[in-house]
Scaffold this motif. Structure first.
Motif, PDB file in Angstrom:
ATOM      1  N   THR A  92      -7.080  16.303  -7.874  1.00  0.00           N
ATOM      2  CA  THR A  92      -7.052  15.079  -8.684  1.00  0.00           C
ATOM      3  C   THR A  92      -5.691  14.846  -9.332  1.00  0.00           C
ATOM      4  O   THR A  92      -5.428  13.752  -9.830  1.00  0.00           O
ATOM      5  CB  THR A  92      -8.130  15.124  -9.775  1.00  0.00           C
ATOM      6  OG1 THR A  92      -7.928  16.293 -10.590  1.00  0.00           O
ATOM      7  CG2 THR A  92      -9.522  15.158  -9.173  1.00  0.00           C
ATOM      8  N   VAL A 137       2.698   9.089  -8.485  1.00  0.00           N
ATOM      9  CA  VAL A 137       2.984   7.832  -9.188  1.00  0.00           C
ATOM     10  C   VAL A 137       4.031   8.033 -10.285  1.00  0.00           C
ATOM     11  O   VAL A 137       4.893   7.178 -10.504  1.00  0.00           O
ATOM     12  CB  VAL A 137       1.685   7.245  -9.775  1.00  0.00           C
ATOM     13  CG1 VAL A 137       1.985   6.072 -10.692  1.00  0.00           C
ATOM     14  CG2 VAL A 137       0.744   6.808  -8.656  1.00  0.00           C
ATOM     15  N   SER A 183     -12.346   5.225   4.953  1.00  0.00           N
ATOM     16  CA  SER A 183     -11.514   4.025   4.837  1.00  0.00           C
ATOM     17  C   SER A 183     -11.303   3.273   6.134  1.00  0.00           C
ATOM     18  O   SER A 183     -10.746   2.178   6.137  1.00  0.00           O
ATOM     19  CB  SER A 183     -10.135   4.404   4.273  1.00  0.00           C
ATOM     20  OG  SER A 183     -10.234   5.018   3.016  1.00  0.00           O
ATOM     21  N   GLN A 196       0.830  -1.196   0.000  1.00  0.00           N
ATOM     22  CA  GLN A 196       0.000   0.000   0.000  1.00  0.00           C
ATOM     23  C   GLN A 196       0.866   1.248   0.000  1.00  0.00           C
ATOM     24  O   GLN A 196       1.876   1.327   0.687  1.00  0.00           O
ATOM     25  CB  GLN A 196      -0.897   0.005   1.237  1.00  0.00           C
ATOM     26  CG  GLN A 196      -1.887   1.160   1.304  1.00  0.00           C
ATOM     27  CD  GLN A 196      -2.754   1.078   2.561  1.00  0.00           C
ATOM     28  OE1 GLN A 196      -2.354   0.521   3.572  1.00  0.00           O
ATOM     29  NE2 GLN A 196      -3.941   1.652   2.485  1.00  0.00           N
ATOM     30  N   GLY A 214       4.335   5.094  -5.398  1.00  0.00           N
ATOM     31  CA  GLY A 214       3.506   6.281  -5.265  1.00  0.00           C
ATOM     32  C   GLY A 214       3.606   6.945  -3.909  1.00  0.00           C
ATOM     33  O   GLY A 214       3.058   8.035  -3.704  1.00  0.00           O
ATOM     34  N   LYS A 254     -10.048   6.573  -2.602  1.00  0.00           N
ATOM     35  CA  LYS A 254     -10.251   5.992  -3.933  1.00  0.00           C
ATOM     36  C   LYS A 254      -9.037   5.196  -4.396  1.00  0.00           C
ATOM     37  O   LYS A 254      -9.169   4.181  -5.079  1.00  0.00           O
ATOM     38  CB  LYS A 254     -10.551   7.112  -4.936  1.00  0.00           C
ATOM     39  CG  LYS A 254     -10.877   6.638  -6.336  1.00  0.00           C
ATOM     40  CD  LYS A 254     -11.453   7.767  -7.182  1.00  0.00           C
ATOM     41  CE  LYS A 254     -10.431   8.861  -7.418  1.00  0.00           C
ATOM     42  NZ  LYS A 254     -10.968   9.927  -8.308  1.00  0.00           N
ATOM     43  N   ASN A 255      -7.853   5.629  -3.986  1.00  0.00           N
ATOM     44  CA  ASN A 255      -6.621   4.988  -4.449  1.00  0.00           C
ATOM     45  C   ASN A 255      -5.952   4.114  -3.384  1.00  0.00           C
ATOM     46  O   ASN A 255      -4.798   3.712  -3.559  1.00  0.00           O
ATOM     47  CB  ASN A 255      -5.646   6.066  -4.929  1.00  0.00           C
ATOM     48  CG  ASN A 255      -6.137   6.759  -6.188  1.00  0.00           C
ATOM     49  OD1 ASN A 255      -6.121   6.184  -7.266  1.00  0.00           O
ATOM     50  ND2 ASN A 255      -6.589   8.001  -6.052  1.00  0.00           N
ATOM     51  N   ASN A 256      -6.681   3.825  -2.296  1.00  0.00           N
ATOM     52  CA  ASN A 256      -6.194   2.932  -1.242  1.00  0.00           C
ATOM     53  C   ASN A 256      -4.847   3.392  -0.681  1.00  0.00           C
ATOM     54  O   ASN A 256      -3.884   2.630  -0.581  1.00  0.00           O
ATOM     55  CB  ASN A 256      -6.080   1.489  -1.756  1.00  0.00           C
ATOM     56  CG  ASN A 256      -5.788   0.500  -0.637  1.00  0.00           C
ATOM     57  OD1 ASN A 256      -6.241   0.679   0.492  1.00  0.00           O
ATOM     58  ND2 ASN A 256      -5.026  -0.532  -0.945  1.00  0.00           N
ATOM     59  N   ILE A 257      -4.788   4.668  -0.309  1.00  0.00           N
ATOM     60  CA  ILE A 257      -3.562   5.263   0.224  1.00  0.00           C
ATOM     61  C   ILE A 257      -3.677   5.394   1.735  1.00  0.00           C
ATOM     62  O   ILE A 257      -4.706   5.824   2.249  1.00  0.00           O
ATOM     63  CB  ILE A 257      -3.323   6.653  -0.390  1.00  0.00           C
ATOM     64  CG1 ILE A 257      -3.126   6.526  -1.912  1.00  0.00           C
ATOM     65  CG2 ILE A 257      -2.135   7.347   0.247  1.00  0.00           C
ATOM     66  CD1 ILE A 257      -3.195   7.854  -2.639  1.00  0.00           C
ATOM     67  N   TRP A 263      -2.273  12.311  -6.867  1.00  0.00           N
ATOM     68  CA  TRP A 263      -1.871  10.904  -6.965  1.00  0.00           C
ATOM     69  C   TRP A 263      -1.146  10.607  -8.274  1.00  0.00           C
ATOM     70  O   TRP A 263      -0.074   9.967  -8.249  1.00  0.00           O
ATOM     71  CB  TRP A 263      -3.084   9.998  -6.781  1.00  0.00           C
ATOM     72  CG  TRP A 263      -2.812   8.530  -6.914  1.00  0.00           C
ATOM     73  CD1 TRP A 263      -3.441   7.648  -7.752  1.00  0.00           C
ATOM     74  CD2 TRP A 263      -1.856   7.743  -6.185  1.00  0.00           C
ATOM     75  NE1 TRP A 263      -2.930   6.382  -7.597  1.00  0.00           N
ATOM     76  CE2 TRP A 263      -1.956   6.414  -6.637  1.00  0.00           C
ATOM     77  CE3 TRP A 263      -0.922   8.054  -5.204  1.00  0.00           C
ATOM     78  CZ2 TRP A 263      -1.155   5.387  -6.146  1.00  0.00           C
ATOM     79  CZ3 TRP A 263      -0.108   7.032  -4.712  1.00  0.00           C
ATOM     80  CH2 TRP A 263      -0.236   5.718  -5.180  1.00  0.00           C
ATOM     81  N   PRO A 264      -1.644  11.059  -9.435  1.00  0.00           N
ATOM     82  CA  PRO A 264      -0.879  10.832 -10.669  1.00  0.00           C
ATOM     83  C   PRO A 264       0.530  11.417 -10.626  1.00  0.00           C
ATOM     84  O   PRO A 264       1.475  10.809 -11.138  1.00  0.00           O
ATOM     85  CB  PRO A 264      -1.727  11.532 -11.745  1.00  0.00           C
ATOM     86  CG  PRO A 264      -3.116  11.475 -11.213  1.00  0.00           C
ATOM     87  CD  PRO A 264      -2.958  11.662  -9.728  1.00  0.00           C
ATOM     88  N   GLU A 324      -9.631  11.315  -2.445  1.00  0.00           N
ATOM     89  CA  GLU A 324      -8.672  10.775  -3.411  1.00  0.00           C
ATOM     90  C   GLU A 324      -7.847   9.654  -2.786  1.00  0.00           C
ATOM     91  O   GLU A 324      -7.565   8.645  -3.438  1.00  0.00           O
ATOM     92  CB  GLU A 324      -7.753  11.889  -3.914  1.00  0.00           C
ATOM     93  CG  GLU A 324      -8.430  12.897  -4.820  1.00  0.00           C
ATOM     94  CD  GLU A 324      -8.937  12.281  -6.107  1.00  0.00           C
ATOM     95  OE1 GLU A 324      -8.158  11.578  -6.785  1.00  0.00           O
ATOM     96  OE2 GLU A 324     -10.130  12.481  -6.428  1.00  0.00           O
TER      97      GLU A 324
END
Length: 240
Positions: A217, A224, A62, A6, A145, A36-39, A220-221, A33
């Motif tokens: 938004t 990564v 979460s 994770q 990430g 949504k991205n399991n952070i 995260w990108p 966010e």
């Protein structure tokens, strides 16, 4: 084979809400966010301001295992929600409600832990230096990430951002550094970085260590796809 670890992201942000509602909105949106991205979130352990909003929102989405706060013991005594935390003298004693979530199980002179709560799991450390080192260690243990993100904040926030940026430059870590520039909050810092590059105090390559995200938004990108600077110092710190 792709890593299944994770991602762990440390967020630096204010312990107050600021005057513009956009900063609380941004903290809430960042929590969504992360969900949504399991952070997993690592943060400074505060219960008020942007810190508290970010932590509570992510826990609500979460669960408490998704948030790890790390706070110096001196701040626990003044932080809303932690002010009644005490050393548990008798583990078998029945304590109900929120009191049960705020009990320190370890001796007060050492690193302690608060039970899971609406702010996740909280670790109490002796000082600010231990806090920052533990934050960095947790992020380094994360999957692809993992990195650092800054929301709006004051002296403490910018100090943490700059220390982690310096650690990146020195080769202590190679994790992403993202400024979430809501409402142009970080414009001055980004302009200073450009000026420092122009004046020759920061190399052009290292001028790219801090990455700007103009919208939540993008965070995260950008983590990564983060590329480490070719200008980083290749030093052996005995940690990697």
């Amino acid at each position: 084979m792709a890593s299944t670890k994770q991602a762990v992201v440390c967020v630096f942000c204010g312990s107050v809400s600021g005057k513009s509602p956009i900063h609380l909105e941004t903290a809430r949106a960042l929590a969504h966010e992360f969900h949504k991205n399991n952070i997993q979130l690592v943060y400074g352990g505060g219960t008020a301001g942007l810190m508290g909003e970010l932590a509570r929102t992510l826990v609500s989405l979460s669960g408490p295992q998704a948030v790890h706060g790390i706070i110096p013991r001196a701040l626990v005594k003044v932080e809303p929600g932690y002010d009644k935390a005490t050393e548990e003298k008798n583990p078998s004693a029945a304590v109900g409600g929120k009191e049960a979530e705020r009990v320190v199980k370890e001796p007060m002179g050492n690193i302690g832990t608060l039970k899971e709560s609406e702010y996740g799991t909280t670790t109490i450390v002796p000082d600010m230096h231990t806090r920052k080192r533990m934050m960095a260690e947790k992020v380094r243990e994360g999957g692809p990430g993992s990195g650092f993100v800054a929301l709006a904040g004051g002296f403490g926030t910018i100090e943490e951002v700059m220390e982690m940026t310096t650690w990146n430059q020195l080769g202590i870590h190679k994790l992403g550094m993202v400024l979430l520039n809501a409402n142009g909050y970080w414009d001055g810092v980004l302009a200073w970085v450009k000026k420092s590059v122009q004046e020759g105090f920061i190399s052009p390559e290292n001028g790219e260590i801090l990455v700007e995200a103009k919208h939540v938004t993008e965070v995260w990108p950008k983590l990564v796809s983060y590329k480490i600077s070719n200008g980083r110092m290749q030093l052996n710190w005995g940690e990697e």
